[in-house]
Design an enzyme around this catalytic site. Structure first.
Site, mmCIF file in Angstrom:
data_model
loop_
_atom_site.group_PDB
_atom_site.id
_atom_site.type_symbol
_atom_site.label_atom_id
_atom_site.label_comp_id
_atom_site.label_asym_id
_atom_site.label_seq_id
_atom_site.Cartn_x
_atom_site.Cartn_y
_atom_site.Cartn_z
ATOM 1 N N TYR A 75 0.849 -1.197 0.000
ATOM 2 C CA TYR A 75 0.000 0.000 0.000
ATOM 3 C C TYR A 75 0.887 1.249 0.000
ATOM 4 O O TYR A 75 2.113 1.144 -0.072
ATOM 5 C CB TYR A 75 -0.965 -0.036 1.197
ATOM 6 C CG TYR A 75 -1.924 -1.213 1.121
ATOM 7 C CD1 TYR A 75 -2.695 -1.424 -0.019
ATOM 8 C CD2 TYR A 75 -2.041 -2.127 2.163
ATOM 9 C CE1 TYR A 75 -3.565 -2.510 -0.110
ATOM 10 C CE2 TYR A 75 -2.906 -3.214 2.079
ATOM 11 C CZ TYR A 75 -3.663 -3.399 0.939
ATOM 12 O OH TYR A 75 -4.508 -4.473 0.845
ATOM 13 N N GLY A 124 -6.021 -14.559 12.096
ATOM 14 C CA GLY A 124 -6.986 -13.916 11.212
ATOM 15 C C GLY A 124 -8.067 -14.871 10.762
ATOM 16 O O GLY A 124 -9.174 -14.894 11.321
HETATM 17 C C1 LIG Z 1 -10.234 -11.530 3.817
HETATM 18 C C2 LIG Z 1 -8.946 -10.965 4.327
HETATM 19 C C3 LIG Z 1 -8.891 -9.635 4.685
HETATM 20 C C4 LIG Z 1 -7.705 -9.083 5.177
HETATM 21 N N1 LIG Z 1 -7.678 -7.776 5.552
HETATM 22 C C5 LIG Z 1 -6.561 -7.247 6.082
HETATM 23 C C6 LIG Z 1 -6.545 -5.904 6.549
HETATM 24 O O1 LIG Z 1 -7.548 -5.197 6.505
HETATM 25 N N2 LIG Z 1 -5.393 -5.423 7.050
HETATM 26 C C7 LIG Z 1 -4.258 -6.197 7.130
HETATM 27 O O2 LIG Z 1 -3.232 -5.712 7.603
HETATM 28 N N3 LIG Z 1 -4.264 -7.470 6.716
HETATM 29 C C8 LIG Z 1 -5.378 -8.012 6.212
HETATM 30 N N4 LIG Z 1 -5.388 -9.322 5.813
HETATM 31 C C9 LIG Z 1 -4.213 -10.180 6.101
HETATM 32 C C10 LIG Z 1 -4.427 -10.816 7.480
HETATM 33 O O3 LIG Z 1 -4.356 -9.816 8.475
HETATM 34 C C11 LIG Z 1 -3.399 -11.907 7.822
HETATM 35 O O4 LIG Z 1 -2.112 -11.346 7.832
HETATM 36 C C12 LIG Z 1 -3.447 -13.074 6.865
HETATM 37 O O5 LIG Z 1 -4.783 -13.502 6.643
HETATM 38 C C13 LIG Z 1 -2.624 -14.251 7.392
HETATM 39 O O6 LIG Z 1 -3.026 -14.594 8.702
HETATM 40 P P1 LIG Z 1 -4.066 -15.805 9.018
HETATM 41 O O7 LIG Z 1 -3.455 -17.058 8.467
HETATM 42 O O8 LIG Z 1 -4.171 -15.817 10.521
HETATM 43 O O9 LIG Z 1 -5.352 -15.470 8.345
HETATM 44 C C14 LIG Z 1 -6.553 -9.894 5.300
HETATM 45 C C15 LIG Z 1 -6.620 -11.240 4.922
HETATM 46 C C16 LIG Z 1 -7.794 -11.776 4.448
HETATM 47 C C17 LIG Z 1 -7.838 -13.244 4.089
#
Ligand SMILES: Cc1cc2nc3c(=O)[nH]c(=O)nc-3n(C[C@H](O)[C@H](O)[C@H](O)COP(=O)(O)O)c2cc1C
Length: 371
Positions: free
Chosen positions: A158, A299
């Site tokens: 970003y 997440g």
């Molecule tokens: C649907 C979706 C939305 C996400 N939105 C954000 C966000 O708004 N800000 C951000 O920093 N990361 C965002 N991410 C990345 C997650 O914060 C996270 O780093 C990523 O999903 C890996 O972690 P997890 O395996 O616990 O999901 C998003 C990921 C997904 C799948």
């Protein structure tokens, strides 16, 4: 996590239910999705914002609910999409440019994300002043609302991340070139926000600790980035990775971003939060006990299980705050967890392979019985 469900940047009933139910589920800290500081800072038409009074009121309703109905703290993540802005909702084509209804996008340098994405305008000094002021105004709104913590998004390609990575920053002025120069604008924004944010409340920064690409940011650079933000007053580095350039070759797997949190925490001596394909309470506890992160974020597991934390705590015999309406449910999992753990221990003992000595003793026993 982005819900792509806002209208003109306004959080809706979806967001109240989404954040409200996650808070009731017992996490210590809840992060909002990337909330954008201006209409042209959005990734998509569905992104939440915090640039007007109506949005401030809608966020206040959510924060007040979280504080009234749970023991969870809530952190607002503020960001600017940069060249990844004016793109489609996740389910219509992640990062794909809008065919109509888009807006002009900015980046450190005028290079598009996909070859057919909009070519961003190189951020001018005047743009920087405007964007910084937008971050500060949103910070003041966040403080008025009563968020417990604030995070600045400097990851995932970003706007601010586009300055940090040499793959997206080709500038020849004092905002390009060396890492110190590339960090200049993100740090200016962070410092201005830190001044506007209550001193007693923490601030974090989210970074991509590697670009997973030749010539890009590596773990060693991320240590320097973390040190610079720590010097500017950051309390926690939220360690993510990648999403900078299309050519990246990420190495996925269980807990795949954890080595970067480990490196930053133990080399830069800055508190870190790790994230990325961490799915069990066992993994969380092991990471913390091994000193590889100070906080662990989950997440996707929370998308499908708002009560992850309450259930994990019950498994270990610990009681998290539970609203009285749901207490019978918590009582039940507390009771059942004792039995489930005993069953699992029993299974482990029964399923354990025999040692050579045990097998030998068994063999001798059979021989004696036959004699
Ligand atoms: C649907 C979706 C939305 C996400 N939105 C954000 C966000 O708004 N800000 C951000 O920093 N990361 C965002 N991410 C990345 C997650 O914060 C996270 O780093 C990523 O999903 C890996 O972690 P997890 O395996 O616990 O999901 C998003 C990921 C997904 C799948």
């Amino acid at each position: 996590m982005c819900m792509y469900s806002a209208k003109e940047g306004m959080p809706t009933d979806w967001h109240l239910v989404h954040y409200g139910s996650r808070a009731i589920g017992g996490p210590g800290l809840l992060f909002t999705e990337m909330t954008c500081v201006a209409p042209d800072a959005r990734i998509t038409h569905g992104c939440t914002g915090l640039w007007n009074d109506e949005q401030e009121a809608a966020w206040r309703r959510i924060v007040e609910f979280v504080h009234a109905q749970s023991a969870t703290k809530i952190c607002l993540q503020l960001g600017h999409a940069g060249r990844k802005g004016a793109t489609k909702l996740m389910w219509d084509g992640m990062d794909r440019p809008l065919e109509e209804g888009g807006w002009e996008v900015l980046s450190a340098s005028p290079e598009p994300y996909f070859p057919d994405s909009q070519v961003p305008r190189e951020t001018s000094r005047a743009d920087m002043e405007r964007v910084k002021a937008e971050f500060v105004t949103a910070t003041e709104r966040a403080a008025r609302i009563g968020f417990d913590m604030l995070e600045l998004h400097c990851a995932h390609g970003y706007l601010l991340a586009s300055f940090i990575s040499p793959l997206t920053n080709r500038r020849t002025d004092e905002y390009g070139g060396s890492l110190d120069n590339r960090l200049r604008f993100p740090l200016e924004v962070f410092e201005a926000m830190r001044d506007a944010w209550p001193r007693e409340k923490p601030m974090s920064v989210r970074i991509s600790a590697t670009d997973w690409a030749e010539g890009g940011i590596t773990g060693d650079h991320a240590v320097e980035v973390a040190r610079a933000f720590a010097q500017a007053g950051v309390d926690l580095v939220d360690v993510s990775a990648g999403q900078t350039v299309r050519e990246a070759r990420p190495v996925y797997g269980r807990m795949f971003q954890l080595p970067f949190s480990d490196q930053i925490r133990n080399e830069a001596h800055v508190a870190t939060m790790c994230v990325g394909n961490i799915t069990t309470a066992d993994q969380v506890n092991t990471i913390l006990a091994a000193g590889r992160a100070d906080l662990v974020a989950l997440g996707r597991p929370h998308l499908v299980d708002p009560f992850f934390t309450m259930k994990a705590a019950a498994w270990y015999g610990a009681k998290t705050y539970c609203p009285p309406q749901y207490a019978p449910g918590q009582d039940q999992i507390m009771r059942n967890s004792v039995r489930d753990r005993a069953d699992l221990d029993d299974l482990k003992v029964r399923g354990k392979p025999k040692t050579r000595a045990e097998l030998k003793a068994e063999g001798e026993g059979r021989r004696l019985a036959a004699e």
